[in-house]
Design a protein around this motif. Structure first.
Motif, PDB file in Angstrom:
ATOM      1  N   LEU A   9       0.812  -1.216   0.000  1.00 51.65           N
ATOM      2  CA  LEU A   9       0.000   0.000   0.000  1.00 51.65           C
ATOM      3  C   LEU A   9       0.846   1.268   0.000  1.00 51.65           C
ATOM      4  CD1 LEU A   9      -2.840   1.277   0.120  1.00 51.65           C
ATOM      5  CD2 LEU A   9      -2.641   1.197   2.605  1.00 51.65           C
ATOM      6  N   GLU A  10       1.814   1.364   0.876  1.00 50.72           N
ATOM      7  CA  GLU A  10       2.604   2.591   0.995  1.00 50.72           C
ATOM      8  C   GLU A  10       3.332   2.926  -0.307  1.00 50.72           C
ATOM      9  OE1 GLU A  10       6.316   4.415   3.544  1.00 50.72           O
ATOM     10  OE2 GLU A  10       5.108   2.847   4.473  1.00 50.72           O
ATOM     11  N   ALA A  11       3.938   1.914  -0.936  1.00 51.54           N
ATOM     12  CA  ALA A  11       4.653   2.154  -2.191  1.00 51.54           C
ATOM     13  C   ALA A  11       3.704   2.624  -3.288  1.00 51.54           C
ATOM     14  CB  ALA A  11       5.381   0.885  -2.628  1.00 51.54           C
ATOM     15  N   HIS A  12       2.519   2.047  -3.332  1.00 52.68           N
ATOM     16  CA  HIS A  12       1.547   2.438  -4.356  1.00 52.68           C
ATOM     17  C   HIS A  12       0.962   3.814  -4.066  1.00 52.68           C
ATOM     18  CE1 HIS A  12       0.966  -1.354  -6.769  1.00 52.68           C
ATOM     19  NE2 HIS A  12       1.840  -1.716  -5.840  1.00 52.68           N
ATOM     20  N   GLU A  13       0.817   4.149  -2.795  1.00 50.02           N
ATOM     21  CA  GLU A  13       0.324   5.480  -2.413  1.00 50.02           C
ATOM     22  C   GLU A  13       1.357   6.549  -2.775  1.00 50.02           C
ATOM     23  OE1 GLU A  13      -2.508   6.552  -0.436  1.00 50.02           O
ATOM     24  OE2 GLU A  13      -3.432   4.591  -0.480  1.00 50.02           O
ATOM     25  N   SER A  14       2.632   6.236  -2.579  1.00 54.86           N
ATOM     26  CA  SER A  14       3.702   7.195  -2.876  1.00 54.86           C
ATOM     27  C   SER A  14       3.778   7.494  -4.363  1.00 54.86           C
ATOM     28  CB  SER A  14       5.050   6.650  -2.412  1.00 54.86           C
ATOM     29  OG  SER A  14       5.062   6.513  -1.014  1.00 54.86           O
ATOM     30  N   GLY A  15       3.459   6.507  -5.171  1.00 58.84           N
ATOM     31  CA  GLY A  15       3.469   6.695  -6.608  1.00 58.84           C
ATOM     32  C   GLY A  15       4.840   6.473  -7.221  1.00 58.84           C
ATOM     33  N   SER A  16       4.860   6.526  -8.520  1.00 57.24           N
ATOM     34  CA  SER A  16       6.071   6.317  -9.293  1.00 57.24           C
ATOM     35  C   SER A  16       5.976   7.167 -10.555  1.00 57.24           C
ATOM     36  CB  SER A  16       6.201   4.835  -9.644  1.00 57.24           C
ATOM     37  OG  SER A  16       7.433   4.560 -10.242  1.00 57.24           O
ATOM     38  N   GLU A  17       7.129   7.510 -11.094  1.00 56.45           N
ATOM     39  CA  GLU A  17       7.142   8.383 -12.259  1.00 56.45           C
ATOM     40  C   GLU A  17       7.103   7.570 -13.559  1.00 56.45           C
ATOM     41  OE1 GLU A  17       9.049  12.585 -12.488  1.00 56.45           O
ATOM     42  OE2 GLU A  17      10.567  11.138 -13.127  1.00 56.45           O
ATOM     43  N   MET A  18       6.251   8.005 -14.465  1.00 55.60           N
ATOM     44  CA  MET A  18       6.061   7.361 -15.760  1.00 55.60           C
ATOM     45  C   MET A  18       6.471   8.321 -16.863  1.00 55.60           C
ATOM     46  SD  MET A  18       2.454   6.287 -17.533  1.00 55.60           S
ATOM     47  CE  MET A  18       2.304   7.596 -18.758  1.00 55.60           C
ATOM     48  N   ASN A  19       7.359   7.885 -17.740  1.00 58.75           N
ATOM     49  CA  ASN A  19       7.769   8.682 -18.899  1.00 58.75           C
ATOM     50  C   ASN A  19       6.743   8.463 -20.017  1.00 58.75           C
ATOM     51  OD1 ASN A  19      10.649   8.657 -21.141  1.00 58.75           O
ATOM     52  ND2 ASN A  19       9.289  10.307 -20.647  1.00 58.75           N
ATOM     53  N   ILE A  20       6.175   9.529 -20.526  1.00 60.72           N
ATOM     54  CA  ILE A  20       5.197   9.417 -21.605  1.00 60.72           C
ATOM     55  C   ILE A  20       5.921   9.122 -22.919  1.00 60.72           C
ATOM     56  CG2 ILE A  20       3.508  10.677 -23.009  1.00 60.72           C
ATOM     57  CD1 ILE A  20       2.641  12.105 -20.490  1.00 60.72           C
ATOM     58  N   ILE A  21       5.413   8.132 -23.622  1.00 64.88           N
ATOM     59  CA  ILE A  21       5.911   7.789 -24.944  1.00 64.88           C
ATOM     60  C   ILE A  21       5.024   8.511 -25.966  1.00 64.88           C
ATOM     61  CG2 ILE A  21       6.386   5.912 -26.572  1.00 64.88           C
ATOM     62  CD1 ILE A  21       8.090   5.896 -23.938  1.00 64.88           C
ATOM     63  N   SER A  22       5.662   9.171 -26.911  1.00 59.94           N
ATOM     64  CA  SER A  22       4.921   9.940 -27.905  1.00 59.94           C
ATOM     65  C   SER A  22       4.012   9.048 -28.739  1.00 59.94           C
ATOM     66  CB  SER A  22       5.890  10.670 -28.837  1.00 59.94           C
ATOM     67  OG  SER A  22       5.182  11.239 -29.924  1.00 59.94           O
ATOM     68  N   PRO A  23       2.727   9.410 -28.837  1.00 59.91           N
ATOM     69  CA  PRO A  23       1.826   8.655 -29.708  1.00 59.91           C
ATOM     70  C   PRO A  23       2.088   8.952 -31.189  1.00 59.91           C
ATOM     71  CG  PRO A  23       0.655  10.470 -28.684  1.00 59.91           C
ATOM     72  CD  PRO A  23       2.036  10.458 -28.095  1.00 59.91           C
TER      73      PRO A  23
END
Length: 127
Positions: A9-23
């Motif tokens: 739960l804690e790790a998922h609450e903290s979040g993570s960074e996602m790099n957007i891939i150009s469509p």
């Protein structure tokens, strides 16, 4: 094994960074979203609310594809807690969830990226 080592739960609450891939060209962009994981309270609440809205839409008898897309985009945007790298005519944009939802409606590929990232538990946990 320490039972608490299984907590996510804690790790998922903290979040993570996602790099957007150009469509457009399939290459990584300079835009990043900070996303909460599937085990987070925020995601679970947003997902449940989105499902209820879709059920209500279907029960209404007049299914509207555009409204369905908006509900999905709003649900996915609820998992995002911040961004970096976004600008408008060279001026950095402050995080705006409504603008993000509009982006997800108008670029479904990015919505798919968020959906996949949220659901991939290894994006949020170590190991």
């Amino acid at each position: 094994m320490d039972i608490k080592s299984l907590y996510t739960l804690e790790a998922h609450e903290s979040g993570s960074e996602m790099n957007i891939i150009s469509p457009i060209d399939g290459k990584p962009t300079e835009c990043f979203l900070t996303v909460s994981g599937v085990d987070s309270r925020a995601w679970r609440e947003a997902e449940l609310a989105g499902k209820r809205k879709i059920v209500d839409l279907v029960k209404g008898g007049d299914f509207d594809e555009a409204k369905h897309a908006e509900i999905i985009a709003d649900t996915l945007a609820s998992a995002v807690t911040g961004w970096r790298g976004f600008d408008d005519k060279g001026k950095p944009l402050d995080f705006d969830r409504a603008f993000l939802a509009d982006l997800l409606v108008n670029s479904p590929s990015i919505g798919d990226q968020v959906d996949s990232f949220v659901a991939t538990r290894s994006n949020f946990t170590k190991g």
